[in-house]
Design a protein around this motif. Structure first.
Motif, PDB file in Angstrom:
ATOM      1  N   THR A  49      -4.002   5.021   4.607  1.00  0.00           N
ATOM      2  CA  THR A  49      -3.153   5.088   3.421  1.00  0.00           C
ATOM      3  C   THR A  49      -2.616   6.492   3.240  1.00  0.00           C
ATOM      4  OG1 THR A  49      -5.022   5.594   1.979  1.00  0.00           O
ATOM      5  CG2 THR A  49      -4.482   3.273   2.262  1.00  0.00           C
ATOM      6  N   THR A  50      -1.565   6.602   2.422  1.00  0.00           N
ATOM      7  CA  THR A  50      -0.981   7.902   2.122  1.00  0.00           C
ATOM      8  C   THR A  50      -1.958   8.735   1.295  1.00  0.00           C
ATOM      9  OG1 THR A  50       1.217   6.955   2.117  1.00  0.00           O
ATOM     10  CG2 THR A  50       0.955   9.042   0.976  1.00  0.00           C
ATOM     11  N   ASP A  65      -1.278   0.759   6.383  1.00  0.00           N
ATOM     12  CA  ASP A  65      -0.548   0.830   7.643  1.00  0.00           C
ATOM     13  C   ASP A  65      -1.092  -0.209   8.620  1.00  0.00           C
ATOM     14  OD1 ASP A  65      -0.586   4.399   7.421  1.00  0.00           O
ATOM     15  OD2 ASP A  65       1.129   3.087   7.064  1.00  0.00           O
ATOM     16  N   ASP A  77       6.202  -1.166   8.447  1.00  0.00           N
ATOM     17  CA  ASP A  77       4.977  -1.304   9.233  1.00  0.00           C
ATOM     18  C   ASP A  77       3.746  -1.309   8.330  1.00  0.00           C
ATOM     19  OD1 ASP A  77       6.576  -1.248  11.496  1.00  0.00           O
ATOM     20  OD2 ASP A  77       6.201   0.856  11.935  1.00  0.00           O
ATOM     21  N   TYR A  78       3.826  -2.067   7.235  1.00  0.00           N
ATOM     22  CA  TYR A  78       2.744  -2.133   6.265  1.00  0.00           C
ATOM     23  C   TYR A  78       2.313  -3.579   6.076  1.00  0.00           C
ATOM     24  CZ  TYR A  78       4.913   2.371   5.183  1.00  0.00           C
ATOM     25  OH  TYR A  78       5.482   3.619   5.278  1.00  0.00           O
ATOM     26  N   THR A 131       4.656   5.989  -1.134  1.00  0.00           N
ATOM     27  CA  THR A 131       4.482   6.148   0.313  1.00  0.00           C
ATOM     28  C   THR A 131       5.803   6.466   0.993  1.00  0.00           C
ATOM     29  OG1 THR A 131       2.599   4.614   0.297  1.00  0.00           O
ATOM     30  CG2 THR A 131       3.717   4.968   2.410  1.00  0.00           C
ATOM     31  N   ARG A 176       7.077   9.684   3.120  1.00  0.00           N
ATOM     32  CA  ARG A 176       7.623   9.599   4.484  1.00  0.00           C
ATOM     33  C   ARG A 176       9.004  10.251   4.558  1.00  0.00           C
ATOM     34  NH1 ARG A 176       3.139   7.239   5.124  1.00  0.00           N
ATOM     35  NH2 ARG A 176       2.631   9.412   4.727  1.00  0.00           N
ATOM     36  N   THR A 223       6.850   3.634   8.134  1.00  0.00           N
ATOM     37  CA  THR A 223       5.771   3.533   9.093  1.00  0.00           C
ATOM     38  C   THR A 223       4.701   4.544   8.719  1.00  0.00           C
ATOM     39  OG1 THR A 223       5.306   3.394  11.473  1.00  0.00           O
ATOM     40  CG2 THR A 223       6.790   5.167  10.752  1.00  0.00           C
ATOM     41  N   SER A 224       3.723   4.737   9.563  1.00  0.00           N
ATOM     42  CA  SER A 224       2.672   5.716   9.283  1.00  0.00           C
ATOM     43  C   SER A 224       3.185   7.128   9.521  1.00  0.00           C
ATOM     44  CB  SER A 224       1.463   5.460  10.181  1.00  0.00           C
ATOM     45  OG  SER A 224       1.794   5.753  11.538  1.00  0.00           O
TER      46      SER A 224
END
Length: 387
Positions: free
Chosen positions: A2-3, A12, A42-43, A296, A300, A370-371
């Motif tokens: 997680t963020t 993620d 991508d979650y 999040t 990003r 995404t991550s």
């Protein structure tokens, strides 16, 4: 994963999980290619949506949906719009449709009189063909690629309506510019359109995803728009449920609603009962997850801007105010099609700019949902490809 500072609601997906879950984004590329193209995140899907779908399947709820406006879906969206946007929506004027593009076609075919369609470009690439599909001439409203911030050219819009255009197809928040239009900008659009007796069909699929301090204003929430506009919304992009096939057509006018609701079934008959279940769960139980996904994506966005500045300092990213799709000017690196180079050399799949603005070179749309680790790898592969 997680963020940092997050609640843990947004998770993620691992590469293996992403390949199993995202059969288009991850499944249509070779195993060594990192996908940052199609608009999926991508979650993992929010737990309330998963629970609602599991319950519906357990009950055998896999047949036709209720073919009527309003209902549970209308109530759910109206509540969501009120909380998220301060928009007062009549639940009875919410009509299900299979997806946003189908909703746009429905509005164009049923409500808008014949005549040319104005399309701001760059534009969501599948919509570039909508005018011809609906028997209309397309007139482009281009954004100057040198402009520091994408803005609608209201003088050009006025010119197009003055010479016979009938409708503006407005996407907001905009894909691929990443713009969240202000109320003042939307009022400017309204004034042009009303002076010429025109129409607006508004694709607001990314409405739940303004980033940072930005706020989404539905076009229909602007005073004086109800009689000339149709809005099309969905939970699909914000909640990663595009495959469930359910969007909503919204009107502020009883007369326009009646015209849409009375259209022959063959024009609007293919939304999914599971799409209704997922959308209702998203709209009624997804606020906390949505708030976390916005945080999040804002993180990003900021990380991506910093990575570009460090590794590709000649790249120019338009201010990303909403969505998770960055519009990046890479012309300074001397390649007409940076997306093709990224795939060939860096094994990175991003979207070519000319798919959104025919003839425009050196640009790309890059999905940042995404991550943090994958995002860093996206920029590393892009640098390897272009420098």
């Amino acid at each position: 994963m997680t963020t940092p500072g997050g609640t843990g609601l947004v998770r993620d997906l691992t590469d293996e999980q992403a390949r199993a879950a995202l059969v288009c984004k991850w499944g249509l590329v070779e195993p060594d290619v990192l996908p940052a193209w199609v608009a999926e995140m991508d979650y993992a899907v929010a737990e309330p949506i998963i629970a609602a779908l599991q319950e519906a399947v357990a009950l055998g709820r896999t047949g036709y949906p209720a073919f009527a406006a309003g209902g549970r879906l209308g109530e759910a969206y109206a509540g969501f719009a009120g909380r998220q946007f301060g928009h007062d929506v009549d639940p009875g004027r919410v009509i299900a449709t299979v997806d946003v593009t189908a909703g746009v076609r429905l509005a164009l075919d049923v409500v808008v009189p014949p005549g040319p369609l104005v399309m701001p470009v760059p534009a969501y690439s599948p919509q570039l063909a909508l005018a011809s599909m609906c028997g209309r001439e397309r007139r482009d409203l281009p954004v100057d690629p040198e402009a520091p911030r994408a803005e609608l050219d209201l003088d050009r819009l006025e010119h197009e309506f003055a010479r016979g255009a009938r409708v503006l197809l407005l996407t907001q928040p905009h894909n691929p510019w990443g713009r969240v239009f202000t109320r003042a900008e939307l009022e400017g659009v309204r004034d042009v359109v009303t002076r010429h007796g025109g129409w607006v069909v508004c694709d607001e699929i990314f409405a739940p995803l303004p980033l940072g301090e930005h706020e989404h204003v539905p076009y229909l929430a602007v005073e004086g728009t109800a009689e000339h506009a149709v809005g099309i919304v969905a939970a699909s992009k914000a909640f990663n449920i595009a495959g469930l096939k359910c969007a909503q057509v919204v009107t502020g006018s009883a007369a326009l609603h009646e015209r849409l609701a009375s259209a022959p079934m063959a024009r609007n008959d293919s939304w999914s009962v599971l799409g209704v279940e997922g959308s209702v769960a998203a709209y009624t139980e997804g606020d906390a997850w949505l708030a976390e996904v916005r945080r999040t994506l804002t993180a990003r966005r900021d990380e991506f801007a910093a990575l570009l500045a460090a590794e590709l300092p000649l790249a120019r990213m338009r201010p990303l105010e909403g969505t998770y799709l960055a519009w990046v000017d890479l012309r300074a690196y001397g390649h007409d099609d940076p997306a093709a180079r990224a795939l060939e050399i860096g094994r990175l799949q991003i979207s070519a700019g000319h798919d959104f603005h025919p003839g425009l070179t050196g640009h790309a749309r890059i999905n940042i949902a995404t991550s943090a680790d994958r995002l860093a790898e996206v920029v590393r592969r892009l640098r390897l490809s272009l420098t």
